[in-house]
Write an enzyme that holds these catalytic residues in place. Structure first.
Site, PDB file in Angstrom:
ATOM      1  N   ASN A  87     -15.422 -53.152  -6.121  1.00 36.75           N
ATOM      2  CA  ASN A  87     -15.140 -53.711  -4.803  1.00 36.75           C
ATOM      3  C   ASN A  87     -14.173 -52.797  -4.067  1.00 36.75           C
ATOM      4  OD1 ASN A  87     -16.633 -56.110  -5.374  1.00 36.75           O
ATOM      5  ND2 ASN A  87     -14.893 -56.895  -6.552  1.00 36.75           N
ATOM      6  N   GLN A  94     -11.820 -57.019  -3.370  1.00 36.56           N
ATOM      7  CA  GLN A  94     -10.849 -56.277  -4.186  1.00 36.56           C
ATOM      8  C   GLN A  94      -9.488 -56.973  -4.127  1.00 36.56           C
ATOM      9  OE1 GLN A  94     -10.325 -52.097  -3.208  1.00 36.56           O
ATOM     10  NE2 GLN A  94      -9.115 -51.717  -5.054  1.00 36.56           N
ATOM     11  N   HIS A 100     -11.251 -49.761  -9.968  1.00 32.52           N
ATOM     12  CA  HIS A 100     -11.782 -50.215 -11.255  1.00 32.52           C
ATOM     13  C   HIS A 100     -13.250 -50.546 -11.099  1.00 32.52           C
ATOM     14  CE1 HIS A 100      -9.998 -53.564  -9.038  1.00 32.52           C
ATOM     15  NE2 HIS A 100     -10.975 -54.314  -9.510  1.00 32.52           N
TER      16      HIS A 100
HETATM   17  P1  5GP Z   1     -11.130 -57.091  -8.097  1.00 30.10           P
HETATM   18  O1  5GP Z   1     -11.097 -58.492  -7.541  1.00 30.10           O
HETATM   19  O2  5GP Z   1      -9.959 -56.284  -7.567  1.00 30.10           O
HETATM   20  O3  5GP Z   1     -12.435 -56.385  -7.949  1.00 30.10           O
HETATM   21  O4  5GP Z   1     -10.925 -57.241  -9.658  1.00 30.10           O
HETATM   22  C1  5GP Z   1      -9.675 -57.434 -10.238  1.00 30.10           C
HETATM   23  C2  5GP Z   1      -9.904 -58.016 -11.608  1.00 30.10           C
HETATM   24  O5  5GP Z   1      -8.686 -57.905 -12.332  1.00 30.10           O
HETATM   25  C3  5GP Z   1     -10.277 -59.496 -11.610  1.00 30.10           C
HETATM   26  O6  5GP Z   1     -11.537 -59.656 -12.231  1.00 30.10           O
HETATM   27  C4  5GP Z   1      -9.154 -60.157 -12.374  1.00 30.10           C
HETATM   28  O7  5GP Z   1      -9.599 -61.205 -13.208  1.00 30.10           O
HETATM   29  C5  5GP Z   1      -8.574 -59.014 -13.161  1.00 30.10           C
HETATM   30  N1  5GP Z   1      -7.179 -59.147 -13.501  1.00 30.10           N
HETATM   31  C6  5GP Z   1      -6.181 -59.593 -12.683  1.00 30.10           C
HETATM   32  N2  5GP Z   1      -5.003 -59.560 -13.331  1.00 30.10           N
HETATM   33  C7  5GP Z   1      -5.262 -59.081 -14.578  1.00 30.10           C
HETATM   34  C8  5GP Z   1      -4.431 -58.826 -15.720  1.00 30.10           C
HETATM   35  O8  5GP Z   1      -3.204 -59.010 -15.706  1.00 30.10           O
HETATM   36  N3  5GP Z   1      -5.057 -58.344 -16.836  1.00 30.10           N
HETATM   37  C9  5GP Z   1      -6.400 -58.109 -16.863  1.00 30.10           C
HETATM   38  N4  5GP Z   1      -6.903 -57.657 -18.021  1.00 30.10           N
HETATM   39  N5  5GP Z   1      -7.199 -58.351 -15.815  1.00 30.10           N
HETATM   40  C10 5GP Z   1      -6.643 -58.822 -14.675  1.00 30.10           C
END
Ligand code: 5GP
Ligand code: ZN
Length: 114
Positions: A87, A94, A100
Protein backbone atom coordinates in the site's frame (compact mmCIF):
# COMPACT_ATOMS: atom_id res chain seq x y z
CA UNK A 1 16.24 6.62 18.18
CA UNK A 2 13.96 6.25 15.20
CA UNK A 3 10.21 6.66 15.53
CA UNK A 4 9.61 4.08 12.84
CA UNK A 5 7.98 0.89 14.11
CA UNK A 6 9.59 -1.34 11.50
CA UNK A 7 13.04 0.19 12.05
CA UNK A 8 12.56 -0.67 15.74
CA UNK A 9 11.75 -4.28 14.83
CA UNK A 10 14.80 -4.32 12.50
CA UNK A 11 16.99 -3.01 15.33
CA UNK A 12 15.55 -5.43 17.91
CA UNK A 13 14.15 -2.56 19.99
CA UNK A 14 10.71 -4.14 19.85
CA UNK A 15 10.11 -7.84 19.28
CA UNK A 16 9.31 -9.19 15.87
CA UNK A 17 8.40 -12.76 14.98
CA UNK A 18 11.08 -12.97 12.30
CA UNK A 19 10.74 -15.58 9.55
CA UNK A 20 13.49 -14.47 7.14
CA UNK A 21 16.52 -12.20 7.22
CA UNK A 22 19.48 -11.40 4.99
CA UNK A 23 21.74 -8.39 4.58
CA UNK A 24 19.07 -6.24 2.95
CA UNK A 25 15.68 -7.73 3.79
CA UNK A 26 13.75 -8.67 6.94
CA UNK A 27 10.44 -10.54 7.13
CA UNK A 28 8.21 -11.12 10.15
CA UNK A 29 4.69 -12.26 10.93
CA UNK A 30 2.01 -9.55 10.92
CA UNK A 31 0.74 -8.88 14.46
CA UNK A 32 -2.86 -8.75 13.16
CA UNK A 33 -2.99 -11.45 10.48
CA UNK A 34 -5.59 -11.17 7.73
CA UNK A 35 -4.95 -14.70 6.44
CA UNK A 36 -3.49 -17.94 7.84
CA UNK A 37 -0.15 -16.80 6.41
CA UNK A 38 0.42 -13.05 6.70
CA UNK A 39 4.03 -11.96 6.60
CA UNK A 40 5.50 -8.48 6.18
CA UNK A 41 8.66 -8.20 4.07
CA UNK A 42 10.66 -4.99 4.45
CA UNK A 43 13.87 -3.49 3.14
CA UNK A 44 16.25 -2.99 6.07
CA UNK A 45 16.85 0.50 4.73
CA UNK A 46 14.19 2.94 5.89
CA UNK A 47 12.16 4.09 2.87
CA UNK A 48 8.80 5.60 3.81
CA UNK A 49 6.68 4.88 0.75
CA UNK A 50 6.95 3.72 -2.84
CA UNK A 51 6.89 7.42 -3.76
CA UNK A 52 10.21 7.85 -1.96
CA UNK A 53 12.08 5.19 -3.93
CA UNK A 54 15.34 6.37 -5.45
CA UNK A 55 17.20 4.82 -8.39
CA UNK A 56 19.56 2.97 -6.05
CA UNK A 57 16.63 1.28 -4.29
CA UNK A 58 15.56 -0.72 -7.31
CA UNK A 59 17.78 -3.64 -6.38
CA UNK A 60 16.46 -3.99 -2.84
CA UNK A 61 12.87 -3.91 -4.11
CA UNK A 62 13.75 -6.86 -6.30
CA UNK A 63 15.11 -8.60 -3.23
CA UNK A 64 11.71 -8.25 -1.54
CA UNK A 65 10.20 -10.34 -4.33
CA UNK A 66 13.03 -12.86 -4.10
CA UNK A 67 12.38 -13.15 -0.34
CA UNK A 68 8.64 -13.56 -0.98
CA UNK A 69 9.31 -16.44 -3.36
CA UNK A 70 11.54 -18.14 -0.81
CA UNK A 71 9.17 -17.64 2.12
CA UNK A 72 6.17 -18.83 0.11
CA UNK A 73 8.10 -21.97 -0.76
CA UNK A 74 9.09 -22.55 2.87
CA UNK A 75 5.48 -22.02 4.02
CA UNK A 76 4.27 -24.48 1.39
CA UNK A 77 1.93 -22.03 -0.34
CA UNK A 78 3.78 -21.54 -3.64
CA UNK A 79 1.49 -23.80 -5.65
CA UNK A 80 -1.86 -22.90 -4.10
CA UNK A 81 -0.96 -19.23 -4.52
CA UNK A 82 -0.36 -16.14 -2.51
CA UNK A 83 -0.92 -12.43 -2.76
CA UNK A 84 1.72 -9.70 -2.49
CA UNK A 85 0.43 -6.24 -1.57
CA UNK A 86 2.19 -2.92 -1.00
CA UNK A 87 0.00 0.00 0.00
CA UNK A 88 1.28 3.49 -0.85
CA UNK A 89 0.03 6.30 1.37
CA UNK A 90 -3.03 6.53 3.60
CA UNK A 91 -5.59 6.51 0.79
CA UNK A 92 -4.44 3.04 -0.18
CA UNK A 93 -4.41 1.84 3.43
CA UNK A 94 -0.77 2.37 4.38
CA UNK A 95 -0.49 2.77 8.16
CA UNK A 96 3.20 2.07 8.74
CA UNK A 97 5.43 4.40 6.77
CA UNK A 98 8.33 2.06 6.09
CA UNK A 99 7.86 0.22 2.79
CA UNK A 100 6.59 -3.31 3.27
CA UNK A 101 5.20 -6.06 1.14
CA UNK A 102 2.35 -8.11 2.62
CA UNK A 103 2.54 -11.81 1.76
CA UNK A 104 -0.94 -13.27 2.26
CA UNK A 105 -1.87 -16.91 1.77
CA UNK A 106 -3.80 -19.84 3.13
CA UNK A 107 -7.29 -18.77 2.13
CA UNK A 108 -9.14 -17.85 -1.04
CA UNK A 109 -8.43 -14.28 -2.16
CA UNK A 110 -11.10 -12.16 -3.79
CA UNK A 111 -10.70 -9.44 -6.37
CA UNK A 112 -10.92 -6.47 -6.41
CA UNK A 113 -9.45 -5.83 -2.95
CA UNK A 114 -11.43 -3.49 -0.74
P1 5GP B 1 -0.15 -1.21 6.07
O1 5GP B 1 -1.53 -0.91 6.60
O2 5GP B 1 0.79 -0.06 6.36
O3 5GP B 1 -0.10 -1.66 4.65
O4 5GP B 1 0.36 -2.46 6.90
C1 5GP B 1 0.89 -2.34 8.19
C2 5GP B 1 0.80 -3.70 8.83
O5 5GP B 1 1.62 -3.68 9.99
C3 5GP B 1 -0.60 -4.09 9.29
O6 5GP B 1 -1.00 -5.28 8.64
C4 5GP B 1 -0.46 -4.26 10.79
O7 5GP B 1 -1.22 -5.33 11.29
C5 5GP B 1 1.02 -4.48 10.95
N1 5GP B 1 1.56 -4.08 12.23
C6 5GP B 1 1.27 -2.93 12.91
N2 5GP B 1 1.98 -2.88 14.05
C7 5GP B 1 2.74 -4.01 14.09
C8 5GP B 1 3.69 -4.52 15.03
O8 5GP B 1 3.99 -3.91 16.07
N3 5GP B 1 4.26 -5.73 14.73
C9 5GP B 1 3.96 -6.40 13.58
N4 5GP B 1 4.57 -7.58 13.41
N5 5GP B 1 3.07 -5.95 12.69
C10 5GP B 1 2.47 -4.76 12.92
ZN1 ZN C 1 11.70 2.52 9.16
Amino acid sequence: MTDCLFCKIRDGDIPGDIVFEDDHVLAFNDVNPQAPVHILIIPKKHISTINDLEDGDVQVMGKLFAAAKKIAHEKGVSEEGYRLVTNCNAGAGQTVFHIHMHLLAGRAMSWPPG
